[in-house]
Design an enzyme around this catalytic site. Structure first.
Site, short mmCIF file in Angstrom:
data_model
loop_
_atom_site.label_atom_id
_atom_site.label_comp_id
_atom_site.label_asym_id
_atom_site.label_seq_id
_atom_site.Cartn_x
_atom_site.Cartn_y
_atom_site.Cartn_z
N LYS A 181 -12.12 -2.89 18.08
CA LYS A 181 -10.77 -3.43 18.29
C LYS A 181 -10.38 -3.44 19.76
CE LYS A 181 -9.04 -2.40 13.69
NZ LYS A 181 -7.86 -2.64 12.88
N ASP B 250 -4.61 -6.00 5.18
CA ASP B 250 -5.67 -6.79 5.81
C ASP B 250 -5.65 -8.24 5.32
OD1 ASP B 250 -6.76 -4.75 7.38
OD2 ASP B 250 -7.71 -3.87 5.62
N PHE C 118 -4.67 3.55 14.61
CA PHE C 118 -4.96 4.55 13.59
C PHE C 118 -6.13 4.05 12.75
CE2 PHE C 118 -1.79 8.00 13.13
CZ PHE C 118 -1.05 7.72 14.27
N LYS D 179 8.15 -18.27 -9.40
CA LYS D 179 7.52 -17.16 -10.12
C LYS D 179 6.36 -17.67 -10.99
CE LYS D 179 8.49 -13.46 -13.30
NZ LYS D 179 9.23 -13.15 -14.50
N LYS E 147 -14.58 1.56 14.97
CA LYS E 147 -13.35 0.75 14.91
C LYS E 147 -12.70 0.69 16.29
CE LYS E 147 -11.17 0.86 10.92
NZ LYS E 147 -10.42 1.46 9.81
N ASN F 137 0.85 -1.20 0.00
CA ASN F 137 0.00 0.00 0.00
C ASN F 137 0.88 1.25 0.00
OD1 ASN F 137 0.49 0.87 2.85
ND2 ASN F 137 -0.37 -1.15 3.24
N ASP G 241 -5.29 -9.34 13.17
CA ASP G 241 -5.28 -7.92 13.50
C ASP G 241 -4.37 -7.69 14.72
OD1 ASP G 241 -5.92 -5.32 14.50
OD2 ASP G 241 -7.72 -5.37 13.22
N ILE G 242 -3.24 -7.04 14.49
CA ILE G 242 -2.24 -6.87 15.56
C ILE G 242 -2.80 -5.94 16.64
CG2 ILE G 242 0.15 -6.24 16.06
CD1 ILE G 242 0.61 -6.47 12.95
N1 CTP Z 1 -4.01 -2.97 12.12
C1 CTP Z 1 -3.24 -3.97 12.68
N2 CTP Z 1 -3.23 -5.21 12.12
C2 CTP Z 1 -3.95 -5.48 11.02
C3 CTP Z 1 -4.74 -4.45 10.43
C4 CTP Z 1 -4.75 -3.21 11.00
O1 CTP Z 1 -2.58 -3.73 13.68
N3 CTP Z 1 -3.89 -6.70 10.50
C5 CTP Z 1 -4.05 -1.67 12.77
C6 CTP Z 1 -3.40 -0.54 12.01
O2 CTP Z 1 -2.03 -0.41 12.37
C7 CTP Z 1 -4.22 0.66 12.48
C8 CTP Z 1 -5.57 0.09 12.75
O3 CTP Z 1 -5.39 -1.30 12.88
O4 CTP Z 1 -3.74 1.15 13.71
C9 CTP Z 1 -6.63 0.39 11.72
O5 CTP Z 1 -6.34 -0.17 10.51
P1 CTP Z 1 -7.31 0.03 9.21
O6 CTP Z 1 -6.65 -0.66 8.11
O7 CTP Z 1 -7.65 1.46 9.06
O8 CTP Z 1 -8.61 -0.66 9.70
P2 CTP Z 1 -9.15 -2.08 9.40
O9 CTP Z 1 -9.19 -2.84 10.66
O10 CTP Z 1 -8.40 -2.67 8.29
O11 CTP Z 1 -10.64 -1.79 9.00
P3 CTP Z 1 -11.23 -1.43 7.53
O12 CTP Z 1 -10.32 -2.08 6.53
O13 CTP Z 1 -12.56 -1.99 7.58
O14 CTP Z 1 -11.19 0.06 7.45
#
Ligand code: CTP
Length: 400
Positions: free
Chosen positions: A341, A276, A323, A286, A337, A208, A304-305
């Site tokens: 979380k 995600d 964030f 490859k 969120k 990303n 999700d960490i």
């Molecule tokens: N985060 C994380 N581990 C993941 C995904 C996200 O720790 N596997 C943390 C990011 O570092 C950030 C927060 O979760 O602090 C929000 O991430 P975001 O991508 O905005 O939210 P999502 O949980 O992915 O929700 P959505 O995709 O539905 O917006």
């Protein structure tokens, strides 16, 4: 971060002495004044000229130097510093320190000083493991000397094991943590940053646009207030925060693992743009074109960490900050969120392309907690980081 701090840097004679040049550069960059002292053996590895040029100060070498004694006696030299650092510290200088010997300028300064002493040992693995060195280590510890390293690794002598000097950035981190008198002194904070790369095959990956700029700025701001920071980062463009303990990772799974290893912490700030999803079964070789047939990728959800740390039953950091990068209904989505979380705060920002925030140098955020949503004006990522670090310091301070 170290402005107006004076370090008396004693360089003793080991091959790692070349790394002390980098240490001087890092210390100077942080605003410290560095007074270098070289043992006779150190001068076989680095010259007083190169050391002095980098430090911007005279390099001291002799105990019986009339000019030096007239300018600044060795007793005074040992007392003007905020910290005495020995890097590299050889087995020999450790032995002298443990015995209280004073037969050259470096050992005399170490005996005469009334300032804290930190040493970064560097020697052959057998020398490090020798009972004599281990005895000296215990003696020095009980005398109040602090240690950074040694690390495990390949050594210049061709052997492997403990004895390798800590990297200059690690020594800088230890010095910063020791000298800091900010409100976060003594606090350990884990920061995640940057994107993650999820492999498709050995040459392709999903990523990303995160630059890691906000994460680096947060780590710097926390360290400026005295925190010890473990910085777990995906492949980011932004410069690494010097003085943090940096753990580079590629994938979300590696980031999760590194965060778990880094705990316990007083606070954790999850600024990384973690992917995600990963490709469910990344190909080991490859993927080749196949006569116009399109490959299809199957995804699996990454753990999700932020959620997993927020929901820890034991050893949860006192403050967990996430964030939320949103493009629609920023406030509503981010508020939901935070609750979902289980973190304490969510820093919400609008990353719609027209804001230029993702990959840019500015940010406009809303800090959402259980009972408030505070909108901050658009400002640089550095200023956003400072404001966030100040809030973290306030909250951790209130709870102690
Ligand atoms: N985060 C994380 N581990 C993941 C995904 C996200 O720790 N596997 C943390 C990011 O570092 C950030 C927060 O979760 O602090 C929000 O991430 P975001 O991508 O905005 O939210 P999502 O949980 O992915 O929700 P959505 O995709 O539905 O917006």
């Amino acid at each position: 971060m170290l402005s107006s701090k004076r370090i008396l840097l004693i360089i003793s004679g080991g091959i790692a002495a070349y790394k002390s040049l980098e240490l001087i550069r890092l210390l100077k960059k942080q605003g410290a004044d560095v007074t270098p002292v070289l043992t006779k053996a150190a001068q076989e590895f680095v010259t007083p000229l190169s050391v002095s040029a980098l430090a911007g100060e005279k390099a001291y070498t002799d105990l019986f130097d009339l000019t030096d004694e007239a300018e600044m006696g060795h007793i005074q030299l040992s007392r003007v510093a905020d910290l005495v650092v020995v890097a590299p510290a050889t087995a020999d200088i450790m032995g002298k320190m443990a015995q209280g010997r004073a037969d050259d300028l470096a050992s005399t300064l170490l005996l005469a000083t009334d300032t804290s002493v930190m040493i970064a040992p560097a020697m052959n693995v057998r020398m490090w493991e020798h009972p004599a060195t281990q005895r000296n280590l215990q003696t020095l510890r009980s005398d109040g000397v602090t240690f950074v390293g040694p690390n495990d690794g390949d050594m210049a002598c061709g052997e492997f094991g403990p004895g390798r000097m800590a990297e200059p950035a690690e020594i800088l981190e230890a010095i910063t943590a020791t000298l800091s008198d900010g409100p976060l002194k003594g606090k350990h904070i884990v920061v995640t940053s940057g994107p993650t790369h999820e492999p498709i095959d050995p040459v392709r990956y999903i990523a990303n646009r995160s630059s890691g700029a906000q994460g680096s700025a947060i780590a710097n701001a926390l360290m400026a207030l005295g925190a010890r920071v473990t910085f777990v980062t995906g492949p980011a463009d932004a410069p690494m925060p010097e003085g943090a303990s940096v753990v580079p990772v590629q994938t979300a799974a590696e980031m999760m693992n590194a965060v778990q290893q880094a705990l316990p912490a007083d606070a954790a700030v999850f600024a990384a743009a973690v992917a995600d999803w990963r490709v469910a079964s990344a190909s080991g070789s490859k993927i080749k074109k196949d006569n116009g047939k399109l490959p299809s990728l199957e995804f699996a959800e990454n753990q999700d960490i932020l959620a997993s740390v927020s929901q820890m039953k034991q050893g949860r950091p006192e403050l967990v900050v996430g964030f939320a990068a949103e493009t629609d209904d920023v406030l509503a989505n981010a508020t939901a969120k935070r609750a979902r979380k289980g973190c304490d705060w969510i820093v919400a920002n609008d990353v719609s392309p027209e804001t230029g925030i993702m990959g840019g140098s500015e940010n406009a955020v809303t800090l959402i907690s259980a009972d408030s949503a505070e909108e901050w004006p658009r400002m640089s990522k550095t200023e956003t980081a400072r404001k966030l670090a100040a809030q973290i310091a306030l909250t951790l301070g209130e709870n102690t």
